[in-house]
Design a protein around this motif. Structure first.
Motif, PDB file in Angstrom:
ATOM      1  N   ALA A 150       0.833  -1.211   0.000  1.00 36.74           N
ATOM      2  CA  ALA A 150       0.000   0.000   0.000  1.00 36.74           C
ATOM      3  C   ALA A 150       0.864   1.256   0.000  1.00 36.74           C
ATOM      4  O   ALA A 150       0.566   2.235  -0.700  1.00 36.74           O
ATOM      5  CB  ALA A 150      -0.928  -0.008   1.220  1.00 36.74           C
ATOM      6  N   ASN A 151       1.954   1.242   0.764  1.00 36.68           N
ATOM      7  CA  ASN A 151       2.865   2.387   0.770  1.00 36.68           C
ATOM      8  C   ASN A 151       3.523   2.587  -0.593  1.00 36.68           C
ATOM      9  O   ASN A 151       3.793   3.720  -1.008  1.00 36.68           O
ATOM     10  CB  ASN A 151       3.941   2.191   1.836  1.00 36.68           C
ATOM     11  N   GLU A 152       3.762   1.488  -1.308  1.00 35.00           N
ATOM     12  CA  GLU A 152       4.338   1.587  -2.642  1.00 35.00           C
ATOM     13  C   GLU A 152       3.370   2.291  -3.591  1.00 35.00           C
ATOM     14  O   GLU A 152       3.794   3.050  -4.473  1.00 35.00           O
ATOM     15  CB  GLU A 152       4.675   0.182  -3.170  1.00 35.00           C
ATOM     16  N   VAL A 153       2.078   2.049  -3.419  1.00 33.07           N
ATOM     17  CA  VAL A 153       1.085   2.747  -4.249  1.00 33.07           C
ATOM     18  C   VAL A 153       1.154   4.247  -3.998  1.00 33.07           C
ATOM     19  O   VAL A 153       1.158   5.058  -4.941  1.00 33.07           O
ATOM     20  CB  VAL A 153      -0.332   2.218  -3.951  1.00 33.07           C
ATOM     21  N   TYR A 154       1.234   4.651  -2.729  1.00 33.67           N
ATOM     22  CA  TYR A 154       1.337   6.080  -2.407  1.00 33.67           C
ATOM     23  C   TYR A 154       2.597   6.689  -3.005  1.00 33.67           C
ATOM     24  O   TYR A 154       2.589   7.813  -3.519  1.00 33.67           O
ATOM     25  CB  TYR A 154       1.327   6.278  -0.885  1.00 33.67           C
ATOM     26  N   ALA A 155       3.686   5.940  -2.939  1.00 32.11           N
ATOM     27  CA  ALA A 155       4.945   6.453  -3.478  1.00 32.11           C
ATOM     28  C   ALA A 155       4.858   6.636  -4.997  1.00 32.11           C
ATOM     29  O   ALA A 155       5.328   7.642  -5.540  1.00 32.11           O
ATOM     30  CB  ALA A 155       6.084   5.501  -3.118  1.00 32.11           C
ATOM     31  N   ARG A 156       4.262   5.653  -5.696  1.00 34.39           N
ATOM     32  CA  ARG A 156       4.132   5.765  -7.152  1.00 34.39           C
ATOM     33  C   ARG A 156       3.204   6.914  -7.540  1.00 34.39           C
ATOM     34  O   ARG A 156       3.423   7.583  -8.553  1.00 34.39           O
ATOM     35  CB  ARG A 156       3.598   4.453  -7.717  1.00 34.39           C
ATOM     36  N   GLU A 157       2.148   7.136  -6.763  1.00 33.06           N
ATOM     37  CA  GLU A 157       1.241   8.237  -7.060  1.00 33.06           C
ATOM     38  C   GLU A 157       1.963   9.584  -6.972  1.00 33.06           C
ATOM     39  O   GLU A 157       1.662  10.505  -7.727  1.00 33.06           O
ATOM     40  CB  GLU A 157       0.054   8.234  -6.093  1.00 33.06           C
ATOM     41  N   GLY A 158       2.906   9.692  -6.043  1.00 30.93           N
ATOM     42  CA  GLY A 158       3.627  10.947  -5.890  1.00 30.93           C
ATOM     43  C   GLY A 158       4.642  11.220  -6.974  1.00 30.93           C
ATOM     44  O   GLY A 158       5.073  12.362  -7.159  1.00 30.93           O
ATOM     45  N   THR A 209       1.887   3.360 -11.404  1.00 30.58           N
ATOM     46  CA  THR A 209       1.019   3.449 -10.232  1.00 30.58           C
ATOM     47  C   THR A 209      -0.055   2.370 -10.273  1.00 30.58           C
ATOM     48  O   THR A 209      -0.380   1.747  -9.256  1.00 30.58           O
ATOM     49  CB  THR A 209       0.371   4.839 -10.160  1.00 30.58           C
ATOM     50  N   SER A 261      -0.851  -0.694  -7.669  1.00 32.52           N
ATOM     51  CA  SER A 261      -2.179  -0.960  -7.113  1.00 32.52           C
ATOM     52  C   SER A 261      -2.580  -2.417  -7.323  1.00 32.52           C
ATOM     53  O   SER A 261      -3.130  -3.057  -6.417  1.00 32.52           O
ATOM     54  CB  SER A 261      -3.215  -0.038  -7.771  1.00 32.52           C
ATOM     55  N   TYR A 321      -0.687  -4.532  -4.993  1.00 31.84           N
ATOM     56  CA  TYR A 321      -1.260  -4.433  -3.645  1.00 31.84           C
ATOM     57  C   TYR A 321      -2.476  -5.354  -3.519  1.00 31.84           C
ATOM     58  O   TYR A 321      -2.588  -6.125  -2.547  1.00 31.84           O
ATOM     59  CB  TYR A 321      -1.658  -2.987  -3.363  1.00 31.84           C
TER      60      TYR A 321
END
Length: 487
Positions: free
Chosen positions: A97-105, A170, A174, A177
């Motif tokens: 889940a943290n990887e998704v946030y990182a890719r979104e940024g 991203t 997801s 995840y």
């Protein structure tokens, strides 16, 4: 028209067009694969008229509908709450889940604020030194030496996601995840099944131990009967020795079973995530439980019921998107840079606005032209991973259908085997009773009694094993259908 022609002749546009043309020619052709999905209409052990065909989806079936054993249900709940591997998988889900946030940024602008200070002393015979000397002579003022530079402001960079590389990355994160979530569900199903199998194996050992104790008690009674007959001269010491040896053999087997019980309890405690301790259970439920064949639905429901199939499907979608991400590496990347702030060589002038106001705006375009091997290797690997994911999806589906078919067939055959074993035990119990009466009345041989008791003990042990296999087959069917545990 003249302006358009001059724009087309501009070296920048010519270079950009040439770079794109070179990149388009450099992208190799890849091999991909679509999964070959072939799901039968019914299982081999199932007919179109079977009541299980019209059943609800098995994922909605609660665990308690499969095994009516409160103690087993309590053990399963303990395992899900305490098992360390389940907790480890939960942390992996958090990392995904943290990887998704990182890719979104990554495809959003990056803005930073800060203070910068530096000082510099240049040589007189350098370009900067010559400029300073020229200004000193022309203006008649001493140029600061060394020269400081202070800056206070904002910096921003933004890679324009023209080829959707960052957005696709991203989406890949997801999907990975969601795949990890399905992986945890699949592991929980496996954990529930393993706890149940171990529990039924433990019950089988308890029943074997109880059967041995009963047999030893019967054999001790036979020895007492022989001693009585010996007093009246109707028997010898040979039967006593043979039966005593048989008792010792069974006592030796009893110690081995006790050790197996200890090891099985510890194995179950390990699954429960706790140190060794006694397992609360009612051993007689193994032989008294009514086994009801559950509704299994149709094979097409496995696509939504089995967590491992859903996990493989998500991995396949991620692999497809990864090809687009890897392909975008061949194309030029666009990046904007901007800065805004206050700058001065002396802190006294730093806030003298607008004189100290400084800003910049630039755009960059970069495209790889030489030595594309690394990009090609990543691209080829993305293709191989997609093909692998397609095969894994096919394998997961075929394996699921095979497992359900095997479990259904096993349940049917074991049910018939149990019935035959029960009839065998009834016949052997009668033979033991007849042999004992004949021997007590001096009309039979002790070997007949010994052989009848041995055969009865073996038959009861085989019956217990068959019942344990029957319960394990029900567990296998639960796992093969995707599990019904709702945690």
């Amino acid at each position: 028209m003249t302006k358009l022609l001059s724009l087309k002749r501009n070296p920048l546009w010519i270079a950009l067009g040439s770079a794109l043309l070179v990149q388009a020619c450099a992208i190799p052709q890849l091999e991909t694969r679509e999964p070959q999905i072939s799901v039968p209409e019914y299982y081999n052990a199932q007919s179109a008229t079977d009541d299980s065909v019209s059943s609800p989806k098995t994922a909605s079936i609660d665990w308690r509908d499969w095994f009516n054993d409160p103690q087993l249900t309590e053990l399963v709940e303990t395992a899900i709450n305490n098992n360390q591997e389940v907790a480890i998988l939960l942390q992996r889900i958090n990392m995904a889940a943290n990887e998704v946030y990182a890719r979104e940024g990554e495809y959003l602008p990056s803005v930073s604020a800060g203070v910068e200070a530096d000082t510099e002393k240049v040589g007189e015979y350098t370009r900067d030194g010559a400029v300073e000397e020229h200004l000193n002579i022309k203006e008649g003022k001493a140029f600061p030496d060394p020269l400081a530079n202070l800056r206070l402001g904002l910096n921003a960079t933004w890679e324009i996601d023209v080829w959707h590389k960052l957005r696709n990355a991203t989406k890949v994160a997801s999907l990975e995840y969601m795949s990890s979530v399905e992986g945890r569900k699949f592991f929980i199903t496996q954990l529930v099944s393993e706890v149940s199998r171990t529990y039924f194996e433990l019950l089988a050992l308890d029943n074997k131990l109880s059967t041995l104790d009963s047999t030893i008690a019967v054999q001790q009674n036979v020895i007492n009967t022989i001693n009585t007959l010996k007093q009246y001269g109707r028997s010898t010491s040979l039967p006593i020795s043979r039966f005593t040896a048989e008792v010792k053999k069974n006592e030796s087997e009893r110690f081995l079973i006790q050790q197996e019980i200890v090891e099985k309890e510890n194995a179950l405690n390990l699954l429960l995530g706790r140190p060794p301790q006694p397992i609360a259970r009612r051993s007689e439920t193994l032989l008294s439980a009514n086994i009801i064949k559950p509704n299994v639905g149709v094979p097409s429901e496995l696509l939504s019921n089995r967590a491992d199939i859903r996990q493989a499907e998500l991995a396949l979608e991620a692999a497809k998107l990864n090809i687009s991400v890897a392909k975008a590496n061949f194309y030029p990347s666009f990046e904007l840079k901007a800065s805004l702030g206050l700058a001065a060589f002396d802190s006294r002038y730093l806030f003298n606005v607008p004189e100290s106001l400084a800003y910049s705006l630039s755009g960059e375009l970069f495209a790889p032209l030489i030595n594309l091997r690394a990009i090609e290797a990543v691209y080829q690997n993305a293709s191989a991973e997609q093909i692998q994911a397609a095969y894994e999806y096919e394998l997961a589906l075929v394996r699921a259908v095979v497992e359900v078919t095997n479990s259904l067939s096993k349940l049917n055959n074991l049910a018939q085997s149990v019935n035959a074993k029960e009839q065998q035990i009834m016949s052997l119990d009668q033979s033991v009773d007849v042999a004992n009466k004949l021997f007590s009345s001096a009309h039979g041989e002790y070997l007949e009694v010994l052989l009848a008791q041995r055969e009865a003990l073996e038959a009861r042990s085989e019956f217990i094993e068959t019942r344990q296999q029957q319960m394990s087959a029900l567990v296998d069917l639960y796992q093969a259908l995707g599990g019904g545990w709702q945690s």
